[in-house]
Design a protein around this motif. Structure first.
Motif, PDB file in Angstrom:
ATOM      1  N   MET A   1      37.533  46.061  52.444  1.00 36.02           N
ATOM      2  CA  MET A   1      37.034  44.680  52.413  1.00 36.02           C
ATOM      3  C   MET A   1      37.960  43.828  51.561  1.00 36.02           C
ATOM      4  O   MET A   1      38.380  44.218  50.480  1.00 36.02           O
ATOM      5  N   THR A   2      38.280  42.635  52.043  1.00 38.24           N
ATOM      6  CA  THR A   2      39.183  41.745  51.313  1.00 38.24           C
ATOM      7  C   THR A   2      38.419  40.971  50.246  1.00 38.24           C
ATOM      8  O   THR A   2      37.185  40.925  50.229  1.00 38.24           O
ATOM      9  N   VAL A   3      39.206  40.324  49.375  1.00 38.57           N
ATOM     10  CA  VAL A   3      38.603  39.490  48.345  1.00 38.57           C
ATOM     11  C   VAL A   3      37.959  38.278  49.000  1.00 38.57           C
ATOM     12  O   VAL A   3      38.558  37.621  49.845  1.00 38.57           O
ATOM     13  N   GLU A   4      36.726  37.985  48.626  1.00 37.79           N
ATOM     14  CA  GLU A   4      35.989  36.866  49.206  1.00 37.79           C
ATOM     15  C   GLU A   4      35.876  35.754  48.175  1.00 37.79           C
ATOM     16  O   GLU A   4      35.469  35.983  47.038  1.00 37.79           O
ATOM     17  N   THR A   5      36.277  34.530  48.578  1.00 35.11           N
ATOM     18  CA  THR A   5      36.204  33.374  47.690  1.00 35.11           C
ATOM     19  C   THR A   5      35.001  32.523  48.066  1.00 35.11           C
ATOM     20  O   THR A   5      34.814  32.173  49.230  1.00 35.11           O
ATOM     21  N   LEU A   6      34.177  32.196  47.064  1.00 40.24           N
ATOM     22  CA  LEU A   6      32.989  31.383  47.279  1.00 40.24           C
ATOM     23  C   LEU A   6      33.022  30.204  46.312  1.00 40.24           C
ATOM     24  O   LEU A   6      33.718  30.224  45.305  1.00 40.24           O
TER      25      LEU A   6
ATOM     26  N   LEU B   1      38.854  40.244  25.485  1.00 41.36           N
ATOM     27  CA  LEU B   1      37.641  40.691  24.802  1.00 41.36           C
ATOM     28  C   LEU B   1      36.652  41.152  25.860  1.00 41.36           C
ATOM     29  O   LEU B   1      36.347  40.411  26.801  1.00 41.36           O
ATOM     30  N   THR B   2      36.156  42.389  25.705  1.00 42.78           N
ATOM     31  CA  THR B   2      35.243  42.967  26.690  1.00 42.78           C
ATOM     32  C   THR B   2      33.872  43.189  26.064  1.00 42.78           C
ATOM     33  O   THR B   2      33.761  43.726  24.955  1.00 42.78           O
ATOM     34  N   ILE B   3      32.840  42.763  26.766  1.00 44.74           N
ATOM     35  CA  ILE B   3      31.442  43.023  26.377  1.00 44.74           C
ATOM     36  C   ILE B   3      30.855  43.887  27.478  1.00 44.74           C
ATOM     37  O   ILE B   3      30.724  43.443  28.638  1.00 44.74           O
ATOM     38  N   ALA B   4      30.537  45.131  27.158  1.00 43.03           N
ATOM     39  CA  ALA B   4      30.112  46.084  28.179  1.00 43.03           C
ATOM     40  C   ALA B   4      28.744  46.660  27.839  1.00 43.03           C
ATOM     41  O   ALA B   4      28.419  46.872  26.670  1.00 43.03           O
ATOM     42  N   ASP B   5      27.932  46.913  28.865  1.00 43.17           N
ATOM     43  CA  ASP B   5      26.647  47.592  28.683  1.00 43.17           C
ATOM     44  C   ASP B   5      26.503  48.659  29.747  1.00 43.17           C
ATOM     45  O   ASP B   5      27.192  48.641  30.769  1.00 43.17           O
ATOM     46  N   ASN B   6      25.610  49.602  29.499  1.00 46.25           N
ATOM     47  CA  ASN B   6      25.322  50.654  30.474  1.00 46.25           C
ATOM     48  C   ASN B   6      23.895  50.499  31.004  1.00 46.25           C
ATOM     49  O   ASN B   6      23.145  51.449  31.131  1.00 46.25           O
ATOM     50  N   GLY B   7      23.550  49.229  31.294  1.00 47.05           N
ATOM     51  CA  GLY B   7      22.214  48.910  31.765  1.00 47.05           C
ATOM     52  C   GLY B   7      22.080  48.957  33.271  1.00 47.05           C
ATOM     53  O   GLY B   7      22.767  49.716  33.962  1.00 47.05           O
ATOM     54  N   ILE B   8      21.219  48.090  33.807  1.00 48.61           N
ATOM     55  CA  ILE B   8      20.812  48.164  35.204  1.00 48.61           C
ATOM     56  C   ILE B   8      21.937  47.792  36.166  1.00 48.61           C
ATOM     57  O   ILE B   8      21.983  48.274  37.290  1.00 48.61           O
ATOM     58  N   GLY B   9      22.871  46.926  35.743  1.00 51.25           N
ATOM     59  CA  GLY B   9      23.980  46.528  36.592  1.00 51.25           C
ATOM     60  C   GLY B   9      23.579  45.581  37.715  1.00 51.25           C
ATOM     61  O   GLY B   9      22.393  45.255  37.895  1.00 51.25           O
ATOM     62  N   MET B  10      24.579  45.126  38.469  1.00 48.10           N
ATOM     63  CA  MET B  10      24.340  44.190  39.582  1.00 48.10           C
ATOM     64  C   MET B  10      25.154  44.618  40.795  1.00 48.10           C
ATOM     65  O   MET B  10      26.260  45.134  40.659  1.00 48.10           O
ATOM     66  N   ASN B  11      24.586  44.363  41.962  1.00 47.34           N
ATOM     67  CA  ASN B  11      25.347  44.565  43.195  1.00 47.34           C
ATOM     68  C   ASN B  11      25.952  43.227  43.639  1.00 47.34           C
ATOM     69  O   ASN B  11      25.843  42.213  42.930  1.00 47.34           O
ATOM     70  N   ARG B  12      26.565  43.224  44.795  1.00 46.93           N
ATOM     71  CA  ARG B  12      27.267  42.019  45.239  1.00 46.93           C
ATOM     72  C   ARG B  12      26.333  40.815  45.345  1.00 46.93           C
ATOM     73  O   ARG B  12      26.646  39.725  44.845  1.00 46.93           O
ATOM     74  N   ALA B  13      25.180  41.000  45.978  1.00 44.55           N
ATOM     75  CA  ALA B  13      24.257  39.878  46.172  1.00 44.55           C
ATOM     76  C   ALA B  13      23.766  39.333  44.836  1.00 44.55           C
ATOM     77  O   ALA B  13      23.631  38.115  44.657  1.00 44.55           O
ATOM     78  N   GLU B  14      23.520  40.231  43.894  1.00 43.92           N
ATOM     79  CA  GLU B  14      23.017  39.784  42.590  1.00 43.92           C
ATOM     80  C   GLU B  14      24.098  39.080  41.783  1.00 43.92           C
ATOM     81  O   GLU B  14      23.813  38.131  41.038  1.00 43.92           O
TER      82      GLU B  14
ATOM     83  N   GLY C   1      35.637  25.817  39.724  1.00 42.21           N
ATOM     84  CA  GLY C   1      34.862  25.433  40.899  1.00 42.21           C
ATOM     85  C   GLY C   1      34.701  26.533  41.918  1.00 42.21           C
ATOM     86  O   GLY C   1      33.836  26.455  42.779  1.00 42.21           O
ATOM     87  N   ASP C   2      35.533  27.575  41.857  1.00 39.00           N
ATOM     88  CA  ASP C   2      35.436  28.692  42.788  1.00 39.00           C
ATOM     89  C   ASP C   2      35.279  30.000  42.021  1.00 39.00           C
ATOM     90  O   ASP C   2      35.593  30.095  40.835  1.00 39.00           O
ATOM     91  N   PHE C   3      34.776  31.014  42.719  1.00 35.52           N
ATOM     92  CA  PHE C   3      34.770  32.366  42.175  1.00 35.52           C
ATOM     93  C   PHE C   3      35.020  33.343  43.313  1.00 35.52           C
ATOM     94  O   PHE C   3      34.780  33.023  44.481  1.00 35.52           O
ATOM     95  N   THR C   4      35.521  34.507  42.970  1.00 36.10           N
ATOM     96  CA  THR C   4      35.799  35.523  43.988  1.00 36.10           C
ATOM     97  C   THR C   4      34.931  36.741  43.732  1.00 36.10           C
ATOM     98  O   THR C   4      34.532  37.030  42.593  1.00 36.10           O
ATOM     99  N   VAL C   5      34.630  37.458  44.820  1.00 38.58           N
ATOM    100  CA  VAL C   5      33.885  38.712  44.741  1.00 38.58           C
ATOM    101  C   VAL C   5      34.612  39.725  45.605  1.00 38.58           C
ATOM    102  O   VAL C   5      34.966  39.436  46.750  1.00 38.58           O
TER     103      VAL C   5
END
Length: 627
Positions: free
Chosen positions: A1-6, A75-88, A162-166
């Motif tokens: 899957m390619t990078v998607e810009t939204l 600077l990285t802020i990391a957790d080992n919690g529930i996480g998110m999928n693409r839709a979230e 104004g844009d973001f990629t997923v």
């Protein structure tokens, strides 16, 4: 899957510009917000793992990790919690507060220009957009996440323009990792001493370790204990405030803090806050409460419908109990008797603490202006606490500036007054000018001016307050004769004086002729005992809905209810007296009757029924007077 810009929503770009520029002096809060979000993610997985242990397998020691790479400026802020999928990722990071974006923009525009940092912080706190504070310090934000129970990871990236990629991301660990490419003027946040200072200041209360990683070495930099479980004597006001910011994702300071611990038949602890600022979704139709329920410090839910009633939905904070099972179903919480018992104790304590602050009238006014309209919902819904809620209520009134309580209202009632009088409408200013209260004002009777939509409903359900019933001034049968106001004899209208026990024959005849001219537009025309300076007023009948409630229902496309309209005429007014004489001489008074009705409608805030006819009649009347 390619990078998607939204694309972000249109208003998001405007928000990001404000965050970057208006909050420059408050940059530290970006780390507080990201750590708070990471903590919530771990709480949610900890709960989910109770019934699905496999979700947390392999990494069950929940924590937030801060990793600084000074050479790369990351600077990285990391957790080992529930996480998110693409839709979230798209929903949570590409949309501000879901449906709240446009309202945020409207609130922003209402400030007439660029807001200062304090106002902007308040708005951002209300709209739940703390994640975007990362762009204050970062040129680029990358979010790498894999949801617990899923195998595919995702990467969200944006420079805030104004844009973001997923795009898919292989090898992502469970949870979320936020990587900030820091701006040149924000490189101070790469230094361990700066990170320690911010965590100790803003996130010391987080109930899981916040660790500062340096290679293989990890240093826990917060206390990592539940603030609500500590004795009150060990908690500072600053710690309370920062916990409120964390648990409520808020930027204002709490108006009231209630820290409690109950033992006995049921045990629970609570740390509950009343906000200073009104949340943007306070009047959302869902009316969801905001308290988080924990069982033995394990997060269960932030949507426990039976915990507090909807009229206290502005409360934020935590309730923790050891008496519920850890695997309690969210669906059964509402009907759980232990939850109801906790709720009763919690509500009683919070209302008592709110009542204690009422002695400080200025401070209490801040609370009432923000949340009074919501608290009054309880008079309509909570039969058990109606008396308590009435004591807490404050009102604007016809004779006094500021807010008045019912106890003070009763203390100032003149001799002969038996009821607590009120009038409903759209604004206090309009109600003060309403002719319906003229007779009450003349006799020194204070009228409560009610301008919230809920006022139309609770007043019909409210019990007597210290044996005094509530009575609407707008009712056609309002009786002033028994009230012996100080100025009654001098200012009462002619028809109200003792010698006028019965309406004059000419006024009664005029009323009959006006009713004939107006037809079904009004149910009755009659002499008034309430008017002193206005010629007419429009009131509702003794039964049915009020004029104001009819307008509210029409505004919401509820057209089934109609108020019985009564036109009252003032026998002592020169216009009415002149019309009575003309009517006795056989003159046509139809146009005058319609003009008076339209005048009464305008005063009530209603449009005239026929603008063209109104204009024609007014022009004809002016011609007769001028030529």
């Amino acid at each position: 899957m390619t990078v998607e810009t939204l694309h972000f929503q249109a208003e998001v770009s405007k928000l990001l510009d404000i965050v970057v520029h208006a909050l420059y002096s408050q940059k530290d809060i970006f780390l507080r917000e990201l750590i708070s979000n990471a903590s919530d993610a771990c709480d949610r997985l900890r709960y989910a793992a109770i019934t699905e242990p496999a979700l947390a397998e392999g990494d069950a020691a929940f924590k937030v990790r801060l990793v600084s790479d000074e050479a790369a400026g990351l600077l990285t802020i990391a957790d080992n919690g529930i996480g998110m999928n693409r839709a979230e990722l798209i929903e949570n990071l590409g949309t501000i507060a879901h449906s709240g974006t446009r309202r945020f923009a409207e609130a922003l525009a209402a400030q007439n220009g660029k807001p200062d940092a304090k106002k902007a912080l308040s708005l951002i706190g209300q709209f739940g957009v703390g994640f975007y504070s990362a762009f204050m310090v970062a040129d680029r934000v990358d979010v790498i996440s894999r949801k617990a129970g899923e195998t595919e990871g995702w990467k969200w990236s944006s420079d805030g323009a104004g844009d973001f990629t997923v795009e898919p991301f292989d090898g992502a660990p469970r949870g979320t990792r936020i990587v900030l490419t820091l701006k040149d003027d924000a490189k101070e946040y790469l230094k361990p001493e700066a990170l320690r200072r911010i965590v100790k200041t803003y996130s010391d209360h987080i109930d899981l370790p916040v660790v500062l990683a340096d290679g293989e070495k990890e240093e826990t930099v917060n206390t990592a204990s539940a603030l609500w479980a500590r004795p009150k004597c060990e908690v500072t006001p600053e710690q309370y405030a920062e916990f409120y910011h964390h648990v409520g994702h808020a930027f204002d300071d709490p108006w009231l803090t209630v820290h409690m611990h109950a033992e006995g038949a049921i045990e629970y602890s609570g740390l509950v806050f009343v906000p200073t600022e009104r949340p943007f979704d306070l009047f959302d139709p869902d009316r969801k409460q905001r308290l988080k329920l924990y069982v033995r410090r394990v997060f269960i839910t932030d949507d426990c419908e039976g915990l507090v009633p909807s009229y206290l939905r502005f409360l934020k904070g935590v309730v923790d109990t050891p008496d519920l099972p850890l695997n309690v179903s969210r669906e059964t919480l509402q009907d759980n008797p232990l939850v109801r018992k906790i709720g009763r104790g919690l509500v009683s304590r919070v209302l008592a603490e709110i009542g204690k602050t009422a002695e400080d009238k200025e401070k209490y006014a801040e609370f009432w202006e923000a949340f009074g309209a919501v608290l009054k919902e309880g008079i309509y819904e909570d039969f058990e606490r109606r008396a308590t809620l009435l004591d807490l209520c404050r009102f604007q009134s016809s004779l006094k500036d500021g807010w008045i309580g019912l106890a003070d209202y009763l203390a100032e009632m003149p001799e002969g007054q038996e009821h607590i009088y009120y009038l409903t409408g759209d604004s206090a200013e309009a109600l003060k000018a309403n002719p319906q209260i003229e007779g009450f004002t003349a006799k020194g009777v204070n009228v409560l001016l009610l301008t919230d939509a809920i006022d139309e409903f609770w007043t019909a359900m409210a019990p007597p307050y210290k044996d005094r019933k509530f009575a609407s001034v707008g009712g056609a049968g309002a009786d002033l004769a028994r009230i012996k106001g100080a100025a009654a004899d001098e200012t009462a209208p002619e028809a109200e004086k003792p010698e006028d026990d019965k309406p004059r024959a000419d006024i009664a005849a005029l009323a009959t002729m006006m009713k004939t001219a107006l037809g079904d537009e009004v149910t009755e025309v009659k002499p008034s005992s309430r008017l002193t300076s206005s010629p007419v007023c429009l009131v509702s009948g003794d039964a049915g809905v009020s004029l104001h409630l009819e307008r509210l229902l029409k505004a919401h496309n509820r057209t089934g209810a109609h108020a019985a309209r009564v036109l009252e005429i003032n026998p002592g007014h020169p216009v009415i007296a002149a019309l009575a004489r003309r009517a006795a001489d056989g003159a046509d008074i139809a146009d005058a009757a319609w003009l008076l009705l339209d005048q009464a409608r305008i005063v009530e805030g209603e449009p005239v029924a026929d603008a063209a006819a109104f204009s024609r009649r007014l022009t004809a009347m002016m011609e007769k007077g001028l030529f």
